[in-house]
Design a protein around this motif. Structure first.
Motif, PDB file in Angstrom:
ATOM      1  N   LEU A  38       0.835  -1.131  -0.059  1.00 48.07           N
ATOM      2  CA  LEU A  38      -0.118   0.007   0.031  1.00 48.07           C
ATOM      3  C   LEU A  38       0.859   1.262   0.083  1.00 48.07           C
ATOM      4  O   LEU A  38       0.758   2.235  -0.785  1.00 48.07           O
ATOM      5  CB  LEU A  38      -0.882  -0.071   1.207  1.00 48.07           C
ATOM      6  CG  LEU A  38      -2.001  -1.034   1.118  1.00 48.07           C
ATOM      7  CD1 LEU A  38      -2.801  -0.947   2.425  1.00 48.07           C
ATOM      8  CD2 LEU A  38      -3.004  -0.855  -0.128  1.00 48.07           C
ATOM      9  N   PHE A  39       2.202   1.200   0.588  1.00 48.47           N
ATOM     10  CA  PHE A  39       2.925   2.447   0.707  1.00 48.47           C
ATOM     11  C   PHE A  39       3.454   2.689  -0.595  1.00 48.47           C
ATOM     12  O   PHE A  39       3.439   3.894  -1.250  1.00 48.47           O
ATOM     13  CB  PHE A  39       3.991   2.207   1.952  1.00 48.47           C
ATOM     14  CG  PHE A  39       4.994   3.235   1.447  1.00 48.47           C
ATOM     15  CD1 PHE A  39       4.662   4.530   2.213  1.00 48.47           C
ATOM     16  CD2 PHE A  39       6.378   3.003   0.934  1.00 48.47           C
ATOM     17  CE1 PHE A  39       5.852   5.533   2.003  1.00 48.47           C
ATOM     18  CE2 PHE A  39       7.069   3.966   0.683  1.00 48.47           C
ATOM     19  CZ  PHE A  39       7.075   5.380   1.188  1.00 48.47           C
ATOM     20  N   PHE A  40       3.983   1.573  -1.384  1.00 48.46           N
ATOM     21  CA  PHE A  40       4.558   1.635  -2.795  1.00 48.46           C
ATOM     22  C   PHE A  40       3.293   2.043  -3.829  1.00 48.46           C
ATOM     23  O   PHE A  40       3.577   2.920  -4.723  1.00 48.46           O
ATOM     24  CB  PHE A  40       5.141   0.466  -3.112  1.00 48.46           C
ATOM     25  CG  PHE A  40       6.527   0.331  -2.408  1.00 48.46           C
ATOM     26  CD1 PHE A  40       7.626   1.375  -2.300  1.00 48.46           C
ATOM     27  CD2 PHE A  40       6.833  -0.725  -1.570  1.00 48.46           C
ATOM     28  CE1 PHE A  40       8.684   1.231  -1.500  1.00 48.46           C
ATOM     29  CE2 PHE A  40       7.934  -0.877  -0.730  1.00 48.46           C
ATOM     30  CZ  PHE A  40       9.180  -0.012  -1.074  1.00 48.46           C
ATOM     31  N   SER A  41       2.256   1.778  -3.464  1.00 51.26           N
ATOM     32  CA  SER A  41       1.280   1.860  -4.353  1.00 51.26           C
ATOM     33  C   SER A  41       0.897   3.455  -4.101  1.00 51.26           C
ATOM     34  O   SER A  41       0.699   4.303  -5.061  1.00 51.26           O
ATOM     35  CB  SER A  41      -0.155   1.251  -3.970  1.00 51.26           C
ATOM     36  OG  SER A  41       0.038  -0.367  -4.212  1.00 51.26           O
ATOM     37  N   TRP A  42       0.746   3.971  -2.876  1.00 47.03           N
ATOM     38  CA  TRP A  42       0.665   5.368  -2.539  1.00 47.03           C
ATOM     39  C   TRP A  42       1.474   6.207  -3.243  1.00 47.03           C
ATOM     40  O   TRP A  42       1.136   7.211  -4.011  1.00 47.03           O
ATOM     41  CB  TRP A  42       0.623   5.602  -0.914  1.00 47.03           C
ATOM     42  CG  TRP A  42       0.472   7.108  -0.768  1.00 47.03           C
ATOM     43  CD1 TRP A  42      -0.374   8.044  -0.667  1.00 47.03           C
ATOM     44  CD2 TRP A  42       1.614   7.722  -0.464  1.00 47.03           C
ATOM     45  NE1 TRP A  42      -0.095   9.333  -0.410  1.00 47.03           N
ATOM     46  CE2 TRP A  42       1.180   9.130  -0.285  1.00 47.03           C
ATOM     47  CE3 TRP A  42       3.027   7.591  -0.363  1.00 47.03           C
ATOM     48  CZ2 TRP A  42       2.343  10.169   0.192  1.00 47.03           C
ATOM     49  CZ3 TRP A  42       3.806   8.492   0.098  1.00 47.03           C
ATOM     50  CH2 TRP A  42       3.628   9.750   0.106  1.00 47.03           C
TER      51      TRP A  42
END
Length: 249
Positions: free
Chosen positions: A76-80
């Motif tokens: 989720l962090f890298f998607s953000w």
């Protein structure tokens, strides 16, 4: 027989974050429809989608699945980061965004493949090697469509296309090792993620060959749905694990 690992809590707060995620998605799509993705509404809504989905996950996660949490948080962090970077129209930011989503897919690959219960015999893909074929054909068709416009992006895009196919295949390989409902959510989410990325690739590198009406809207709809389905499917695996050890013999 596996015992249920966790009893849900904070369902009201989780529901509020899910509602917020849906509303942010509606703002995002509305901004694309009425303002062509320009303005603060699109930027703010897109930058808040993944943090809101993270809180949705956090409110329902199982305390025992710590390694899984680390991988989901990474995804989720890298998607953000990818969402934010891809809002800037330059080759550098596109490459950085591509790298961020590449890392997100790697986190999902590890999550799908390393957080499963033990099993006997071969995995689904081990027993059904023909299942690789549709993904290989899909990747080959996509690459054929966009190859003429890739230029010096050929290698990065080829690597990315390979990784996202692997992500979908590892989601498929969860078959019979998790509950049917968890498998269904995650696998459908993985397919939609692959479709969303394909639409981005076609729009950027083959827009003169393939015209997709309302492409940006379809990109975001498939992307948001994909992320929700994957996260919800992972949560279902944590809260309702497969009741019996899978026997693949």
């Amino acid at each position: 027989m596996q015992s249920q690992r966790y009893k849900p809590k904070n369902t009201i707060n989780q529901g509020l974050f899910l509602l917020a995620f849906i509303m942010l998605g509606m703002v995002n799509i509305s901004s694309l429809i009425f303002f062509d993705g320009k303005g603060i509404g699109y930027q703010v809504s897109k930058s808040l989608l993944m943090p809101t989905l993270f809180m949705y996950y956090w409110m329902f996660k199982a305390s025992s699945a710590r390694f899984e949490h680390f991988l989901v948080m990474g995804a989720l962090f890298f998607s953000w980061a990818g969402d934010v970077l891809l809002m800037y129209e330059s080759s550098l930011f596109f490459l950085l965004g591509l790298g961020s989503f590449l890392l997100a897919h790697i986190c999902y690959i590890l999550c799908f493949s390393l957080t499963l219960p033990p099993y006997k015999g071969k995995s689904y893909l081990g027993k059904h090697p023909w299942a690789y074929l549709p993904f290989l054909l899909y990747a080959a068709l996509l690459f054929w469509l966009i190859y003429g416009g890739l230029g010096n992006m050929t290698v990065p895009v080829l690597v990315y296309a390979t990784v996202i196919c692997v992500m979908s295949l590892t989601a498929l390989n969860r078959w019979n090792r998790v509950s049917e409902i968890s498998f269904g959510y995650v696998f459908l989410g993985a397919l939609l993620f692959m479709l969303s990325d394909s639409l981005i690739a076609v729009g950027k590198f083959a827009s003169d060959v393939v015209l997709i009406p309302f492409r940006q809207i379809w990109v975001m709809l498939t992307y948001m749905t994909a992320q929700y389905l994957i996260i919800h499917g992972i949560l279902l695996h944590q809260t309702h694990p497969k009741p019996q050890q899978a026997d693949m013999n």
